[in-house]
Design a protein around this motif. Structure first.
Motif, PDB file in Angstrom:
ATOM      1  N   SER A   1      -9.346  -2.312   1.176  1.00 18.61           N
ATOM      2  CA  SER A   1      -9.404  -1.337   0.256  1.00 18.61           C
ATOM      3  C   SER A   1      -8.794  -0.030   1.094  1.00 18.61           C
ATOM      4  O   SER A   1      -9.355   0.347   1.874  1.00 18.61           O
ATOM      5  CB  SER A   1     -10.916  -1.009  -0.224  1.00 18.61           C
ATOM      6  N   ALA A   2      -7.357   0.289   0.634  1.00 19.62           N
ATOM      7  CA  ALA A   2      -6.774   1.166   1.324  1.00 19.62           C
ATOM      8  C   ALA A   2      -7.306   2.681   0.954  1.00 19.62           C
ATOM      9  O   ALA A   2      -7.596   2.855  -0.035  1.00 19.62           O
ATOM     10  CB  ALA A   2      -5.261   0.847   1.043  1.00 19.62           C
TER      11      ALA A   2
ATOM     12  N   ALA B   1      -7.622 -10.909   8.795  1.00 19.81           N
ATOM     13  CA  ALA B   1      -8.531 -10.073   9.748  1.00 19.81           C
ATOM     14  C   ALA B   1      -7.583  -8.873  10.239  1.00 19.81           C
ATOM     15  O   ALA B   1      -7.888  -7.948  10.550  1.00 19.81           O
ATOM     16  CB  ALA B   1      -9.343 -10.644  10.511  1.00 19.81           C
ATOM     17  N   ALA B   2      -6.423  -9.680  10.793  1.00 17.36           N
ATOM     18  CA  ALA B   2      -5.607  -8.898  11.799  1.00 17.36           C
ATOM     19  C   ALA B   2      -5.005  -7.736  10.811  1.00 17.36           C
ATOM     20  O   ALA B   2      -4.284  -6.703  11.297  1.00 17.36           O
ATOM     21  CB  ALA B   2      -4.575  -9.803  12.164  1.00 17.36           C
ATOM     22  N   CYS B   3      -4.745  -7.983   9.345  1.00 20.90           N
ATOM     23  CA  CYS B   3      -4.131  -7.298   8.396  1.00 20.90           C
ATOM     24  C   CYS B   3      -5.162  -6.200   8.036  1.00 20.90           C
ATOM     25  O   CYS B   3      -4.879  -5.454   7.159  1.00 20.90           O
ATOM     26  CB  CYS B   3      -3.536  -7.895   7.373  1.00 20.90           C
ATOM     27  N   GLY B   4      -6.452  -6.078   8.378  1.00 23.53           N
ATOM     28  CA  GLY B   4      -7.571  -5.369   7.910  1.00 23.53           C
ATOM     29  C   GLY B   4      -8.430  -5.755   6.732  1.00 23.53           C
ATOM     30  O   GLY B   4      -9.315  -5.076   6.202  1.00 23.53           O
TER      31      GLY B   4
ATOM     32  N   THR C   1       0.947  -0.920  -0.135  1.00 19.52           N
ATOM     33  CA  THR C   1      -0.057  -0.127   0.038  1.00 19.52           C
ATOM     34  C   THR C   1       0.789   1.228  -0.003  1.00 19.52           C
ATOM     35  O   THR C   1       0.587   2.471  -0.562  1.00 19.52           O
ATOM     36  CB  THR C   1      -1.107  -0.004   1.250  1.00 19.52           C
ATOM     37  N   GLY C   2       1.914   0.983   0.445  1.00 16.77           N
ATOM     38  CA  GLY C   2       3.050   2.330   0.569  1.00 16.77           C
ATOM     39  C   GLY C   2       3.580   2.541  -0.949  1.00 16.77           C
ATOM     40  O   GLY C   2       3.914   3.712  -1.067  1.00 16.77           O
TER      41      GLY C   2
ATOM     42  N   THR D   1      -5.893  -1.617  -3.393  1.00 21.06           N
ATOM     43  CA  THR D   1      -6.945  -2.831  -3.195  1.00 21.06           C
ATOM     44  C   THR D   1      -5.963  -3.966  -2.797  1.00 21.06           C
ATOM     45  O   THR D   1      -5.181  -4.415  -3.855  1.00 21.06           O
ATOM     46  CB  THR D   1      -8.097  -3.099  -4.418  1.00 21.06           C
ATOM     47  N   ILE D   2      -6.009  -4.798  -1.842  1.00 18.32           N
ATOM     48  CA  ILE D   2      -5.531  -6.053  -1.477  1.00 18.32           C
ATOM     49  C   ILE D   2      -6.374  -7.176  -1.367  1.00 18.32           C
ATOM     50  O   ILE D   2      -7.515  -7.063  -0.555  1.00 18.32           O
ATOM     51  CB  ILE D   2      -4.661  -5.897  -0.034  1.00 18.32           C
TER      52      ILE D   2
END
Length: 197
Positions: free
Chosen positions: A178-179, A158-161, A135-136, A141-142
């Protein structure tokens, strides 16, 4: 691999080079020479309970790594593969992977940690750093595909969002993050504010 000629993709020599570091891990770009040690890391048949398949021999893994290191045959797709190395002792324990679109806006990710090192939060630690790094560099989108019965992998996502969607592919649930544009343009870092899994 860098895609300097792809529309909308600024040259970024750091895409493949450099080691990412977390508290306990180094995420090192995959090399063919990693196959011998990784064959041992991936040797436990229990690792394939949800994904199917069987462990590869060192020779088969070497051939696979040659293909991965060579890069995607599709010029609009970039493969990023890292091995996970314990900072304490230097032992390889797993991998993270990403398939990124040429625009860099979407990345499909995967992670694996060898059975002897599971249950220590290493997959979550690696996946957080990996997703932050992606994302950086502009991925907004991941996506991850996770077997519906694979609770440990779902907990990492889930821990990663990431959150499960109603979509399925080959029997696996599609998870998505979705960042925000702030996340997608910020410098990557290791997130330490989330609980370990």
């Amino acid at each position: 691999m860098n895609l300097p000629n792809a529309p909308g993709v600024p040259p970024c020599p750091a895409w493949e080079h450099g080691v990412l570091r977390t508290e306990r891990l180094e995420l090192t770009p995959l090399r063919v020479e990693h196959a011998e040690e990784m064959a041992g890391v991936l040797a436990d048949p229990a690792l394939y309970g949800f994904t199917g398949g069987t462990p590869d021999s060192a020779d088969a893994l070497r051939e696979r790594y040659r293909r991965l290191v060579a890069g995607s045959p599709d010029p609009l797709t970039v493969w990023h593969n890292r091995v996970l190395r314990l900072r304490d002792g230097g032992r390889l324990v797993g991998t993270v992977q990403a398939t990124v679109t040429a625009s860099g806006s979407a990345a499909e990710v995967a992670w694996v940690v060898g059975v002897p090192w599971q249950g220590r939060g290493l997959a979550t630690e690696a996946a957080r750093e990996w997703i932050a790094w992606l994302t950086g560099r502009g991925a907004r989108t991941i996506i991850a595909h996770i077997h519906p019965g694979h609770r440990a992998s779902a907990a990492v996502a889930a821990a990663c969002g990431l959150a499960p969607t109603g979509e399925r592919q080959d029997g696996e649930i599609r998870w998505r993050l979705s960042a925000s544009s702030d996340q997608a343009s910020s410098t990557y870092h290791c997130r330490t504010d989330l609980p370990r899994t």
